[in-house]
Design an enzyme around this catalytic site. Structure first.
Site, short mmCIF file in Angstrom:
data_model
loop_
_atom_site.label_atom_id
_atom_site.label_comp_id
_atom_site.label_asym_id
_atom_site.label_seq_id
_atom_site.Cartn_x
_atom_site.Cartn_y
_atom_site.Cartn_z
CD GLN A 64 -15.77 -3.25 7.32
OE1 GLN A 64 -14.63 -2.77 7.25
NE2 GLN A 64 -16.66 -3.10 6.35
CB CYS A 70 -14.49 -0.12 5.16
SG CYS A 70 -15.10 0.58 3.61
CG HIS A 363 -12.06 -1.91 1.96
ND1 HIS A 363 -13.09 -1.92 2.88
CD2 HIS A 363 -10.99 -2.47 2.59
CE1 HIS A 363 -12.66 -2.49 4.00
NE2 HIS A 363 -11.39 -2.81 3.85
CG ASN A 385 -8.97 -4.71 6.13
OD1 ASN A 385 -9.84 -3.85 6.10
ND2 ASN A 385 -8.97 -5.73 5.30
#
Length: 446
Positions: A64, A70, A363, A385
């Site tokens: 990102q 996110c 997040h 992630n």
């Protein structure tokens, strides 16, 4: 006792500090290496292993970059997973810039509608002040993303690739925020001067044209139709002139109406088994509202595990910055021995951290696996992630089950993984929380 800190007290503090040699060692370590590095436990590496007996295979890790998207990346990662499996390709990405364009556009409209709804509220009051504090930040929630996809669909990344502004959103978000606050001032001033609602909405339409223009200039124009072409192990797929909505239906094939948000908020004001929404939280006007079902933490785990056992990843929201280590990608209560470093205890429980502003969801990421012990209980979780392959281990983090208990706040699953009692509870009319409630936080960590 004095209200001020006296020089005598300072001298006493210093004497007490110097009397313990451990303080000198801790000071030297922390000032040289930073607090987290000084507190890192050597043994944690052997305890937190990147091995899992339920592990899903995803494409290349996404990034990102300097944006708070996110929640978009995580949602699109669950969707591209389906495309990769359907087509049998090694990797694939959906356009995060396309989603960003329409999120900024819709959030702008949502903000201006909120301003029109609160014209009789004082400008200096808490509500209007709150609305003006962040008209269209990068952050978001699962239901907000579902609204975007149901209205606009998705496109492959090559059709609307990243731009300088989408990869680093600070500049364009700042300029859009400036315009929206200006527009709020214009609308409220016009109302005070006697303008009708019809006149105000006409002004709003002109304002939205300006927002659209700014977005096109910085992010590019989103496609209405596009040609989808990809080479697969079974041949070449060519789909000409497909719309983003048709592309989502055909290649992602995900019934978003079935996916619901389970939260764990163990505070006294939010009983378990109840549903909740948050006032003035959303992006698409007239879209589906944010809705949560609050459950004990073990229920969130059970639903997430059930979905992964069926071969599908799980979107989740957490407070990623607490007790986590970027190098190695570890989220574990024992990763850092801060108690020994500072010679103090951190005693607040999860509910207290929520009530006193010490923790909330920051997040969003994706569960791509879990390790179950001999009794079928989870002890560590595999996390995809969106910070690039250099964060964690090849882009993946590992979360201990104890960390899950303390800093996990939300998972999104197909409602078929709920019990009959939970599905019935989901049908309740949601209790509306204040806009500034911690459950109204948006995932936006970059």
């Amino acid at each position: 006792m004095n209200k001020e800190i006296t020089l005598e007290q300072l001298a006493s503090y210093e004497t007490a500090f110097d009397s313990d040699r451990a303080n000198r060692i801790a000071m030297d370590a922390a000032t040289k290496n930073g607090v987290n590095n000084a507190a890192m436990r050597f043994e944690n590496a052997r305890e937190m292993r990147h091995t899992f007996n339920i592990s899903l295979e995803q494409g290349d890790i996404t990034n990102q970059k300097q944006s708070g998207r996110c929640w978009m990346f995580a949602a699109l990662n669950t969707m591209r997973f389906r495309i990769i499996k359907k087509l049998g390709v090694k990797t694939f990405e959906l356009s995060q810039n396309y989603a960003l364009f329409f999120d900024k556009l819709e959030k702008s409209n949502y903000f201006l509608e909120s301003i029109l709804e609160t014209l009789n509220e004082p400008t200096a009051g808490r509500l209007v002040t709150y609305l003006l504090s962040g008209p269209l930040g990068d952050g978001g929630q699962w239901d907000m993303f579902a609204n975007l996809v149901e209205k606009y669909g998705v496109v492959s990344k090559e059709v609307m690739p990243e731009t300088a502004a989408s990869s680093s959103t600070r500049e364009i978000t700042g300029y859009l925020t400036e315009k929206l606050r200006e527009f709020a001032c214009t609308l409220r001033t016009a109302y005070q001067n006697g303008a009708s609602m019809e006149e105000l909405r006409a002004k709003k339409d002109d304002m939205m044209q300006t927002i659209y223009n700014m977005l096109c200039i910085s992010l590019g124009k989103p496609p209405v139709k596009f040609d989808f072409e990809v080479k697969t192990p079974n041949g070449f797929v060519r789909d000409l002139g497909i719309t983003p909505q048709s592309f989502f239906k055909k290649y992602v094939d995900m019934d978003l109406s079935r996916y619901i948000s389970l939260i764990n908020a163990p505070t006294s004001d939010k009983p378990y088994g109840k549903t909740y929404t948050v006032a003035f939280l959303g992006n698409v006007a007239e879209g589906r509202p944010v809705k949560y079902l609050n459950l004990p933490i073990e229920d969130l785990k059970a639903a997430a595990i059930a979905q992964m056992k069926d071969g599908l990843p799980v979107w989740f929201g957490c407070d990623v910055g607490k007790r986590s280590v970027r190098d190695g990608g570890v989220m574990d209560l024992n990763a850092l021995d801060l108690e020994t470093l500072f010679n103090t205890e951190f005693t607040m429980d999860k509910a207290q951290r929520l009530d006193y502003g010490q923790s909330l969801m920051t997040h969003a990421m994706v569960f791509q696996g879990v390790n179950l012990d001999d009794n079928g209980k989870p002890n560590r979780w595999r996390v995809e992630n969106s910070w690039g392959k250099d964060a964690g281990v090849d882009g993946y983090y590992i979360m201990s089950d104890a960390w899950f208990d303390e800093y996990m706040y939300q998972v999104v699953v197909d409602k078929k993984y709920l019990t009959e009692e939970q599905r019935k509870a989901l049908e309740q009319e949601p209790i509306t929380l204040q806009p500034w409630d911690p459950m109204g936080s948006l995932a936006s960590v970059r």
